[in-house]
Enzyme design. Structure first.
Site, short mmCIF file in Angstrom:
data_model
loop_
_atom_site.label_atom_id
_atom_site.label_comp_id
_atom_site.label_asym_id
_atom_site.label_seq_id
_atom_site.Cartn_x
_atom_site.Cartn_y
_atom_site.Cartn_z
N HIS A 7 0.85 -1.20 0.00
CA HIS A 7 0.00 0.00 0.00
C HIS A 7 0.88 1.24 0.00
CE1 HIS A 7 -3.53 -2.35 1.74
NE2 HIS A 7 -2.50 -3.12 2.08
N GLU A 89 2.50 -0.97 4.36
CA GLU A 89 2.28 0.40 3.90
C GLU A 89 3.62 1.10 3.68
OE1 GLU A 89 -0.64 2.06 3.50
OE2 GLU A 89 -2.13 0.79 4.52
N HIS A 125 -2.31 -2.89 -3.50
CA HIS A 125 -3.71 -2.71 -3.08
C HIS A 125 -4.59 -2.52 -4.31
CE1 HIS A 125 -6.48 -0.63 0.11
NE2 HIS A 125 -6.91 -1.81 -0.25
N ASP A 135 -3.53 2.45 -5.03
CA ASP A 135 -2.19 2.50 -4.48
C ASP A 135 -1.50 1.13 -4.55
OD1 ASP A 135 -4.23 1.80 -2.45
OD2 ASP A 135 -2.56 1.67 -1.04
#
Length: 205
Positions: A7, A89, A125, A135
């Site tokens: 992400h 992330e 993602h 993303d």
């Protein structure tokens, strides 16, 4: 856990550093601190890992636990990706470029995780929630990640024992260590090394 999902996140969008990402994942974000945060009221999300622009690794959820990072999602016909994936992330803005240190940290993290879990694929993602999420976007270099994962040696490996990296938890920066893993996962430590070649999404780069 067989899937790793990449992400991107920055709070507010395009602004790096600060405590906002950690605050969001710990459900303590001050929604009055920035106009953008008002739209995040009531949002309950989490991710296993965050990689800062500097390459610093933060961990918010144990790798053997479910994190709420993918939302409504599906990959290869299998739904509810939160149930069988790890969320990673990268601090960055959707569509923009990421830092070399982040790719190195991502590579090291994936190597550690694969020694403990049967992860066979790495996707974005945007791939598990097309049309809803975009993303990490076109700025993420999937080719570079594939090259790094294929490489036998790297400066990171030479500086630290294999599988070690600086990991920060919600309680603060810790000594170089592997991500927090449950005992049953540790017993599978060597199984991942014998899995088939890791599939990394080709993306658009």
């Amino acid at each position: 856990m067989t899937l790793a999902i990449v992400h991107s996140i920055s709070l507010p969008p395009g602004r790096y550093g600060g405590d906002a990402i950690a605050a969001l994942f710990q459900n303590r974000l001050d929604h009055g601190a920035h106009p953008y945060y008002d739209a995040l009221r009531g949002l309950r999300v989490s991710s296993h890992f965050v990689i800062r622009r500097s390459g610093e690794l933060l961990q918010f959820v144990g790798a053997d636990q479910r994190a709420w990072h993918a939302g409504v999602s599906r990959w290869r016909g299998r739904a509810q990706c939160n149930d069988w994936s790890v969320g990673i992330e990268l601090e960055g803005l959707e569509g923009e470029r990421f830092e070399p240190a982040q790719y190195r940290a991502l590579r090291a993290l994936l190597q550690v995780l694969r020694r403990r879990y049967p992860i066979t694929e790495v996707v974005g993602h945007e791939h598990v929630a097309p049309g809803r999420k975009a993303d990490p976007g076109a700025g993420f270099d999937w080719r570079l990640l594939r090259r790094l994962l294929r490489a036998q040696h790297s400066p990171t490996q030479q500086q630290r024992p294999p599988g070690e990296h600086r990991c920060a938890t919600a309680r603060g920066i810790g000594r170089p260590s592997a991500p927090a893993l449950a005992p049953d996962a540790q017993r599978r430590a060597h199984a991942g090394a014998r899995r088939k070649v890791l599939f990394v999404h080709r993306g658009s780069t």
